[in-house]
Design an enzyme around this catalytic site. Structure first.
Site, mmCIF file in Angstrom:
data_model
loop_
_atom_site.group_PDB
_atom_site.id
_atom_site.type_symbol
_atom_site.label_atom_id
_atom_site.label_comp_id
_atom_site.label_asym_id
_atom_site.label_seq_id
_atom_site.Cartn_x
_atom_site.Cartn_y
_atom_site.Cartn_z
ATOM 1 N N ARG A 113 43.726 49.122 49.289
ATOM 2 C CA ARG A 113 43.839 47.770 49.842
ATOM 3 C C ARG A 113 42.485 47.282 50.359
ATOM 4 N NH1 ARG A 113 48.611 46.943 54.019
ATOM 5 N NH2 ARG A 113 47.199 48.037 55.407
ATOM 6 N N LYS A 119 43.547 42.061 54.139
ATOM 7 C CA LYS A 119 43.366 42.205 55.583
ATOM 8 C C LYS A 119 41.968 41.714 55.969
ATOM 9 C CE LYS A 119 45.826 45.384 58.216
ATOM 10 N NZ LYS A 119 47.189 44.877 58.372
ATOM 11 N N GLU A 125 55.988 35.834 56.754
ATOM 12 C CA GLU A 125 55.889 37.057 57.556
ATOM 13 C C GLU A 125 55.534 36.690 58.986
ATOM 14 O OE1 GLU A 125 52.539 39.697 56.898
ATOM 15 O OE2 GLU A 125 51.575 38.194 55.628
HETATM 16 C C1 PLP Z 1 48.560 44.835 58.479
HETATM 17 C C2 PLP Z 1 49.519 43.734 58.301
HETATM 18 C C3 PLP Z 1 50.874 43.951 57.941
HETATM 19 C C4 PLP Z 1 51.470 45.323 57.834
HETATM 20 O O1 PLP Z 1 50.858 46.156 56.899
HETATM 21 P P1 PLP Z 1 51.036 47.738 56.998
HETATM 22 O O2 PLP Z 1 50.264 48.267 55.866
HETATM 23 O O3 PLP Z 1 52.478 48.012 56.918
HETATM 24 O O4 PLP Z 1 50.470 48.126 58.334
HETATM 25 C C5 PLP Z 1 51.665 42.853 57.702
HETATM 26 N N1 PLP Z 1 51.208 41.602 57.846
HETATM 27 C C6 PLP Z 1 49.923 41.341 58.202
HETATM 28 C C7 PLP Z 1 49.470 39.934 58.320
HETATM 29 C C8 PLP Z 1 49.049 42.397 58.453
HETATM 30 O O5 PLP Z 1 47.798 42.147 58.820
#
Ligand code: PLP
Length: 374
Positions: free
Chosen positions: A122, A221, A257
């Protein structure tokens, strides 16, 4: 790598361990560190009071890459401040990627990472989007392993929490025009955190506020994704909500989300979550929950979910590395509030117990998701 059919017909079984964790090892901590237990050496922390705040640890890992080159081998250094040009890409244009993962200590004294290769992939995807070089899979995994090993005494005892791991990739070289910085830095630091469960989770659907746009950076991210929603979150908190549930910006009709976690709704035997098509962060917890739910015999749908479906759901939960699974007790949309089933007898709880069981070594890891540190 795990494929759903590998686990067809299998169930999740508890690992029976006769070695119990010696509670005395924690109580016996000296002023700085208790050295008398070899592998079970612990930092002087009140493990029962651990929250989700930052606790400084011993070491961080730093690795650099100059323009057009690969990352050179990095080093562990004592955790501390870093120097950077005021004209660096990260300070001026938010050219940076973050990651988040956790290490758990098992009852038999091992330390487990959970699917760390997915965090490496990622970060690589995000780096490409932001025109940055990224560490190789081997470099990323090696950096994480070294950082956790160097800070081993900060990994909480079994059941008391985990070591949160934060890899960062930033444009550290100086630049004035938009473009690729001539130096990039990869950093990993860690902090022990408690099991993060808010008593009651009350979400509010964001209206006229959006987290991501098609073609933007919502699917990676990127560091720039977070400060822009601080205001929305703090306003929601001031009204007593735990977090904001964002809708898609194009139609304003489908749920996407929460601020740092993915969302699922449960109805009967069907578990649904919005499809990740660029505006939703593809969570590793989300992916793992989908795979576990299928093995357990649930129907899982990844699709567009109209906000109205919230009024029809039996359970709602959010997933992310920090919270693992957060059980949502209510959602408020246009002043209408709907409540959900929470507690021990829920589908959400079953999924949570299975996932945390695998992550902490209590349940046999048939998926081969965990990675034991040596
Ligand atoms: C990090 C994150 C998540 C969750 O991702 P994981 O890999 O499960 O920790 C979901 N939404 C956003 C916006 C994030 O930054």
């Amino acid at each position: 790598m795990f494929r759903a059919k590998d686990c067809e017909g299998s169930s999740f079984t508890e690992v029976r361990s006769n070695s119990t964790y010696p509670a005395a090892a924690v109580q016996a901590c000296g002023p700085d560190v208790d050295n008398s237990h070899g592998n079970r050496e612990y930092a002087n922390v009140n493990w029962d009071e651990l929250g989700f705040g930052l606790t400084p640890t011993d070491y961080m890992y730093i690795m650099k890459c100059s323009k057009e080159e690969n990352f050179s081998p990095g080093t562990l250094t004592p955790l501390g401040n870093m120097e950077m040009s005021p004209s660096s890409g990260i300070l001026n244009y938010a050219q940076g990627i973050l990651e988040g993962m956790k290490a758990y200590r098992t009852e038999d004294g091992r330390i487990l990472l959970f699917r760390p290769e997915l965090n490496a992939l990622r970060m690589k995807m995000g780096a490409e989007r932001l025109c940055m070089p990224s560490p190789t899979m081997e470099q990323f995994l090696d950096a994480v392993k070294q950082t956790v090993n160097a800070n081993k005494r900060w990994v909480p005892p079994p059941g008391k929490g985990s070591l949160y791991i934060r890899p960062l990739l930033i444009g550290s070289g100086s630049m004035l025009n938009l473009g690729t910085a001539n130096e990039h830095t990869f950093i990993t630091y860690v902090s022990p955190v408690g099991n993060f469960h808010k008593g009651v989770v009350n979400l509010v659907v964001g209206e006229n506020v959006y987290r991501a746009t098609p073609g933007g950076t919502g699917g990676i991210k990127a560091i720039c994704n977070y400060a822009s929603i601080y205001k929305t979150i703090s306003e929601a908190k001031a009204k007593g909500f735990t977090d904001v549930l964002f809708l898609d910006v194009v139609t304003g009709k489908n749920i996407e989300e929460a601020s740092t976690s993915n969302i699922f709704i449960v109805k009967g035997n069907t578990i649904s979550t919005p499809a990740t098509d660029g505006t939703i962060l593809p969570g590793i917890t989300r992916k793992s929950i989908i795979e576990i739910a299928r093995v357990l015999g649930y129907e899982v749908e990844e699709r567009a979910i109209p906000v109205e479906e919230l009024f029809d759901a039996e359970e709602v939960f959010c997933t992310g590395t920090a919270v693992v699974v957060n059980f949502v007790s209510s959602i408020t949309y246009q002043s209408k509030r709907v409540e959900y089933k929470t507690g021990v007898e829920t589908v959400s709880r079953k999924l949570y117990n299975t996932l945390t069981g695998i992550q902490t070594g209590r349940i046999e890891d048939k998926m081969e998701w965990t990675f034991t540190l040596d």
